[in-house]
Design a protein around this motif. Structure first.
Motif, PDB file in Angstrom:
ATOM      1  N   THR A 182     -51.348  26.850  60.924  1.00 48.92           N
ATOM      2  CA  THR A 182     -51.936  25.966  59.920  1.00 48.92           C
ATOM      3  C   THR A 182     -51.708  24.529  60.346  1.00 48.92           C
ATOM      4  O   THR A 182     -50.917  24.243  61.235  1.00 48.92           O
ATOM      5  CB  THR A 182     -51.290  26.208  58.546  1.00 48.92           C
ATOM      6  OG1 THR A 182     -49.884  25.976  58.662  1.00 48.92           O
ATOM      7  CG2 THR A 182     -51.527  27.623  58.073  1.00 48.92           C
ATOM      8  N   GLY A 183     -52.390  23.616  59.699  1.00 46.52           N
ATOM      9  CA  GLY A 183     -52.203  22.211  60.008  1.00 46.52           C
ATOM     10  C   GLY A 183     -53.296  21.695  60.929  1.00 46.52           C
ATOM     11  O   GLY A 183     -54.311  22.350  61.155  1.00 46.52           O
ATOM     12  N   PRO A 184     -53.063  20.500  61.477  1.00 49.88           N
ATOM     13  CA  PRO A 184     -54.089  19.891  62.325  1.00 49.88           C
ATOM     14  C   PRO A 184     -54.291  20.684  63.614  1.00 49.88           C
ATOM     15  O   PRO A 184     -53.430  21.455  64.034  1.00 49.88           O
ATOM     16  CB  PRO A 184     -53.529  18.496  62.623  1.00 49.88           C
ATOM     17  CG  PRO A 184     -52.065  18.603  62.387  1.00 49.88           C
ATOM     18  CD  PRO A 184     -51.879  19.668  61.350  1.00 49.88           C
ATOM     19  N   VAL A 185     -55.436  20.473  64.228  1.00 47.93           N
ATOM     20  CA  VAL A 185     -55.751  21.135  65.495  1.00 47.93           C
ATOM     21  C   VAL A 185     -54.752  20.675  66.550  1.00 47.93           C
ATOM     22  O   VAL A 185     -54.432  19.477  66.649  1.00 47.93           O
ATOM     23  CB  VAL A 185     -57.193  20.794  65.929  1.00 47.93           C
ATOM     24  CG1 VAL A 185     -57.506  21.413  67.268  1.00 47.93           C
ATOM     25  CG2 VAL A 185     -58.183  21.266  64.883  1.00 47.93           C
TER      26      VAL A 185
END
Length: 130
Positions: free
Chosen positions: A25-28
């Motif tokens: 999860t989270g930013p790329v």
């Protein structure tokens, strides 16, 4: 790319890439190949994370990826998968670690302790003369 830095070649990357975690999860994530090359470089050279060459990206990214993946067991899974792909089960390890002893380490507490030989203690003849 500067000379002297470690970069994963196409064959190495082809072995590693399928085992990378994808359900994050989270930013790329940044370029995985660049970051993992930086992690391997830092582990090989043994320098501080802060001294990571900028070619691999920010040192904080390199350290955080290594640290988080280690805590989550991702590195273990990657290494086990790569070990199964290996040609043989031989493990080699060469360690050139040296440890310097403090100058007072030779005597121990109370200094050196000279002991008489068993023959001399029993009253035997001397083996040398003064």
């Amino acid at each position: 790319m500067r000379k002297g830095l470690f970069w994963l070649n196409d064959k190495q990357w082809a072995l590693i890439e399928p085992h990378l975690p994808t359900n994050q999860t989270g930013p790329v994530r940044d370029d995985d190949r660049r970051v993992i090359s930086g992690i391997i470089h830092m582990l090989q050279c043994g320098a501080r994370w802060r001294d990571c060459p900028p070619d691999y990206g920010p040192y904080t990214t390199i350290y955080n990826r290594f640290n988080r993946w280690a805590k989550r067991g991702h590195w273990r899974a990657i290494f086990e998968a790569l070990a199964r792909c290996g040609k043989d089960g031989v493990t080699l390890s060469i360690d050139s670690t040296t440890i310097k002893a403090h100058r007072s380490a030779s005597g121990g507490k109370g200094g050196s302790m000279s002991k008489r030989s068993a023959a001399r203690a029993a009253g035997g003849p001397r083996k040398s003369t003064r």
